[in-house]
Design a protein around this motif. Sequence first.
Motif, PDB file in Angstrom:
ATOM      1  N   GLU A  70       0.823  -1.215   0.000  1.00 19.55           N
ATOM      2  CA  GLU A  70       0.000   0.000   0.000  1.00 19.55           C
ATOM      3  C   GLU A  70       0.857   1.265   0.000  1.00 19.55           C
ATOM      4  O   GLU A  70       0.337   2.357  -0.182  1.00 19.55           O
ATOM      5  CB  GLU A  70      -0.982   0.001   1.166  1.00 19.55           C
ATOM      6  CG  GLU A  70      -0.369   0.080   2.526  1.00 19.55           C
ATOM      7  CD  GLU A  70      -1.340  -0.222   3.666  1.00 19.55           C
ATOM      8  OE1 GLU A  70      -2.412  -0.821   3.403  1.00 19.55           O
ATOM      9  OE2 GLU A  70      -1.024   0.133   4.811  1.00 19.55           O
ATOM     10  N   VAL A  87       3.346   1.375  -2.168  1.00 15.28           N
ATOM     11  CA  VAL A  87       4.061   1.235  -3.430  1.00 15.28           C
ATOM     12  C   VAL A  87       3.289   1.864  -4.586  1.00 15.28           C
ATOM     13  O   VAL A  87       3.849   2.625  -5.372  1.00 15.28           O
ATOM     14  CB  VAL A  87       4.339  -0.263  -3.713  1.00 15.28           C
ATOM     15  CG1 VAL A  87       4.774  -0.487  -5.144  1.00 15.28           C
ATOM     16  CG2 VAL A  87       5.421  -0.780  -2.772  1.00 15.28           C
ATOM     17  N   CYS A  88       2.020   1.518  -4.695  1.00 14.44           N
ATOM     18  CA  CYS A  88       1.291   1.994  -5.873  1.00 14.44           C
ATOM     19  C   CYS A  88      -0.205   2.043  -5.594  1.00 14.44           C
ATOM     20  O   CYS A  88      -0.686   1.507  -4.611  1.00 14.44           O
ATOM     21  CB  CYS A  88       1.566   1.087  -7.073  1.00 14.44           C
ATOM     22  SG  CYS A  88       1.110  -0.609  -6.786  1.00 14.44           S
ATOM     23  N   ALA A  89      -0.893   2.702  -6.509  1.00 14.93           N
ATOM     24  CA  ALA A  89      -2.302   2.990  -6.304  1.00 14.93           C
ATOM     25  C   ALA A  89      -3.247   1.789  -6.405  1.00 14.93           C
ATOM     26  O   ALA A  89      -4.221   1.725  -5.665  1.00 14.93           O
ATOM     27  CB  ALA A  89      -2.744   4.091  -7.275  1.00 14.93           C
ATOM     28  N   PRO A  90      -3.054   0.849  -7.325  1.00 19.47           N
ATOM     29  CA  PRO A  90      -4.030  -0.227  -7.447  1.00 19.47           C
ATOM     30  C   PRO A  90      -4.174  -1.024  -6.157  1.00 19.47           C
ATOM     31  O   PRO A  90      -3.240  -1.141  -5.363  1.00 19.47           O
ATOM     32  CB  PRO A  90      -3.455  -1.114  -8.565  1.00 19.47           C
ATOM     33  CG  PRO A  90      -2.570  -0.229  -9.337  1.00 19.47           C
ATOM     34  CD  PRO A  90      -1.997   0.739  -8.363  1.00 19.47           C
ATOM     35  N   ASP A  91      -5.343  -1.549  -5.969  1.00 21.07           N
ATOM     36  CA  ASP A  91      -5.637  -2.352  -4.786  1.00 21.07           C
ATOM     37  C   ASP A  91      -5.056  -3.740  -5.010  1.00 21.07           C
ATOM     38  O   ASP A  91      -5.575  -4.513  -5.804  1.00 21.07           O
ATOM     39  CB  ASP A  91      -7.155  -2.397  -4.589  1.00 21.07           C
ATOM     40  CG  ASP A  91      -7.539  -3.026  -3.263  1.00 21.07           C
ATOM     41  OD1 ASP A  91      -8.746  -3.050  -2.974  1.00 21.07           O
ATOM     42  OD2 ASP A  91      -6.649  -3.491  -2.529  1.00 21.07           O
ATOM     43  N   SER A 140      -4.704  -6.091  -2.705  1.00 22.94           N
ATOM     44  CA  SER A 140      -5.067  -7.082  -1.680  1.00 22.94           C
ATOM     45  C   SER A 140      -5.679  -8.305  -2.365  1.00 22.94           C
ATOM     46  O   SER A 140      -6.054  -8.258  -3.536  1.00 22.94           O
ATOM     47  CB  SER A 140      -6.028  -6.472  -0.667  1.00 22.94           C
ATOM     48  OG  SER A 140      -7.141  -5.911  -1.321  1.00 22.94           O
TER      49      SER A 140
END
Lengths: 189, 982
Positions: free
Chosen positions: A128, A130-134, A136
């Motif tokens: 979380e 590192v980058c915007a996309p989820d 999980s």
Amino acid sequence: MLKPSLNAVSPLNGYSKTFASIKLSEVTELAIVSITFSLNETSSFKEAFSKYYGNSLPEYGSSTLSKDSTFRFMSMQPGMIFAIYEYVGLEPISVLTSQLGATAFFSDQSDSSFILRLSGKNLHKILERVCAPDLSNKPFPPNSVARTTVDHLNAIILHEKNNNFLFISPRSSARSFLNALETSIENTL
Amino acid sequence: MKQKNRTSGGLIERNKPLVFHFNNLRYEGFLGDTVASALIANNQRLVARSFKYHRPRGIFSAGPEEPNALVQLRLGAHLEPNTRATVTELFDGLIAKSQNHLGSLEFDFLEINNLLSPLLSAGFYYKTFMWPKSFWEKIYEPIIRASAGLGCLSNEPDPDIYDKGFLHCDVLVIGGGPAGLAAALIAGRSGVRTILADEDFLIGGRLNAETFTINGMKGSDWAVQTAAELEHLPNVRLLTRTTVYGAFDHGVYGAVERCTDHLASSNGRPRQVLWRIYSKRTIVSTGATERPIAFSNNDRPGIMLAGSVRTYLNRWAVTPGKRVAIFTNNDDGWRTANDLRGKDINVIAVIDTRDKPPPFKYSDTKVFMGSHILDVIGHKGVTALKLPHGKSIEADCIAVAGGWNPNVHLTCHHRGRPTWCKDISAFIPGEELPTGMTVAGAANGTLALSAALKQGSDAGSTAARDTGHNVVAQEVLNAEDEPSEISPFWHVEENKKRAWIDMQNDVTVQDIEMAYMEGFRSVEHVKRYTTLSMATDQGKTANTVAVAVLAELTGKTIPQTGVTIYRPPYTPVSISALAGRQRGNQFRPTQLCPSHTWATEQNAVFVEAGLWKRAQFFPKKEENHWRQSVNREVLQTRKSVGVCDVTTLGKFDVQGTDALKFLNYIYANDLTTLAVGKVRYGLMLREDGLIMDDGTIARLAKNHYITTSTTANAAQVLRHMEFCHQCLWPNLNVHIISVTEQWGQFAISGPNSRHLLQKIVDREIDISNHSFPYMACSEITICNGIPARLFRISFSGELGYEIAIPARYGDALIRRLMSAGEEFDIVPYGTEALSIMRIEKGHPAGAELNGQTTARDLGMQRLVAKNKDFIGNILSKRPELNRKDGLALVGFIPIDRRDKLSAGAHFFSLNKDIITNNDEGWMTSVAISPNLGHSIGLGLIKRGNDRIGETVKAANLLQKQYVKVEIVTPYFIDPEGERLRA
């Protein structure tokens, strides 16, 4: 045949480091080849693909493994997939052309990018940062792939398997990318 | 006596005493205190001086709305000004100092401004200090600027680190008070992926400040219990010390988490994290902020918001005074009286503006209904208050209850306007909210506890359902619905002295009246003219009162008057948090060429070309000026052989049965005659006919091309190609992918370049001039089978090649070339030498391809196809772009060879004045040619090709240099191209 007289150098010189229970390491023995096929001529490609790899083409945003797990195919955009596989040699494309023949076009991308593997437990706290996309598990289960940016750098992220992620990013900015990942790990330890 | 204002109870940890310093004086407090509560405990009433008038100020509130108690924290590089003492957690060793005074806080020399207040009213800089005119710039403005502003910076780099992150949830609940907790509870129990964010370090909102009960339990205990349950739910994330400061597009919210601000040291951890939160639904439960009533001298230390007095009493166990008077226009003020009396604090009087029976009867408290405060006595702290009819009451604290304003800020961030609610005499969220947002509790105007809990639960249920979850049954939460009747009373009309509305920017009722007198009617204009609500508190306690005063003046209603809206951030966000990691070396990424390590070993000097670091030149030990190095590189390359890493240029792999058709659309050249094994220089035009970029197109196989671009335009060209493919010609069977990084590429230039290459290409490859002529290309192998691509092209004007090799071999290749080239005295050259050589050869580059030039301007009209359509074709034929007297790219040399030419200089005929009308063109690129021994230039001048031999003047107006130049051919070296074709 004589052995090539130039030594290959990986962008991060085989980097590998462990941070508590987290491991970050460069992956150097994988070939990456871009495979593109015409949207009007997908059937012959799909047929060849299915025949040789025992699987269907991956859906957009995901990847599939060949039946023997030798190849992983990542769907990048309509009409383009990336093949990743272990390869040591000078002609990575030849492996694919021998199987898929004239049904597609190939471009070696093995040197365009470098690959980092992030593995360990509780990676979500690092991811979380590192980058915007989820990333999980629910929206991004194993075998998922996403194109995104990490600190302004292009990146392809593959959820390889549980607790393992691959980051693929342009070679020339490898050091900056590594710095971004290391900082994310250190800031969350 | 230490902490003489401390009372019993509270939510502080008395077993953890802390020591801190304020203005170099030692004080004590407890863990759980804020700086403000600890100062009040120690009876420190004077904490600041006001912005403009330097009036003594005390703590006014208990939260982020605080307009007065702005302090400077920490020392040295960690120094941080303008920190609200009311939200700053106390820690052991904390150092705080007051701001904005010349001399001490007690004796501020600039309090003289208060005496000069008639000259310093709102907008004074438009009206005063006008004469004499010359004084403004040299005396008045510098003095005003020097005394303006608050706090000072350390002027040292911030030593802390900051980070950023991205969070995702189904429901974001903003505010952990009763409504927010209720919403998060039901959402969490329903399995919703929930984030609950609260700016406080103790979750609970007003539950921690009041004596409410929920289900028979103390409100603060219920908050603790609820928070504990939420923390144990795997689908819920609690973020305390986290302010959601902005509502942005597409359900994205900005939040700052303060990770270590409450600690003496960050110890290497990020101090703050800036979160971008992506949520499908958002529940805004941000509560309400109390507002004051304006009366004469209502800014004295000791005058506070009544709700805040309760907060200090109940949460922090401190009383701001020993003789407290309440001034209220609503029921809530009486709650303060009750709570104080409950702790045996002397409530000396309650002054209620409403003319009705008092809600409570006290035997030992004077009650004045239908009355108001006329003035107060006391300079550095209130000592008494004055009522009508000459009455005066001694008091050391006045708790003012003017009503509650729902915190609507986030609801306005997409330009939604709040609407007026008569019932609570306040603005509530309007109809237009950011997508996916609902509001619950006091933020929605629902001020009573039971109703707020219910509304929060309902909002949580709805959000859970909307995000596809099965909603659990709502728990019944029994709580009181406290009385909240209000009768609007904004300011005391008989004010003889100034009555403050905006404490932080020193804006008074009189300022609003004066603005009205001067013709300002719109609330937007009044705001900006008076600077009302324009300080860092965004007028949280001032805005509504000011609107009400303006409404009275204009004779309109408050809804008719309207209100200004709020923008992010809700509370100040440090620049460091916004910057995050992007500082120093990490400010932006760096791209390194394959030969970078080797170049570093050669002590190369690097230059930034976008994100790339390219070797600019390679100095030798004996050279002490860069031009020596560069000249050597140029001369040696032209004499023998040089090598340059040109990896950075864009390279694109274009394949497909329609590849040729596609390329013919996007390039101006006719490529149908480009044979396999050949490469061609190409021009890419914009739709308007001007040149976008140049590069090469190499045909490796029937349906396989490699195109190149300039370094600077690589991303733009790829984007353009993708757009053309995806949007303009989606049915073409063509596939494009960048291979810029895949191939390390080196330019090998000079008379011995072929000899050098012959030492590394595999024996079976014939690169003789006959077999591999100028503009040939081929896939080859080198160094025992390593695949490579060879292009016989030259930017330098010498016999030259570019060799591309998989980037992993780039480092090894440069070393091999240098080793193999030793017998030829090979020289590595950088971008400086590259630039000089291309100018000597007359090759256009970025300065000539700047988006203003056409193929015709650059003498390349013959490259442009006449027999096909392509992007830019139609508009490139516009008459204005094809004028006979149009610009042409030519060369320039100084008449006096000792003169230096300047890029950017403009050309004028010798007999013409240097004015715009006579401007004939400009110098695009210059260099000092080591081959010619003097300055040379390329430039665009009207009718250039017809004026070879003419002398004009080149005017550098910035440095006021004027040089006579001769117009010459742009091909300074080898104009016939014999070296290229050798």
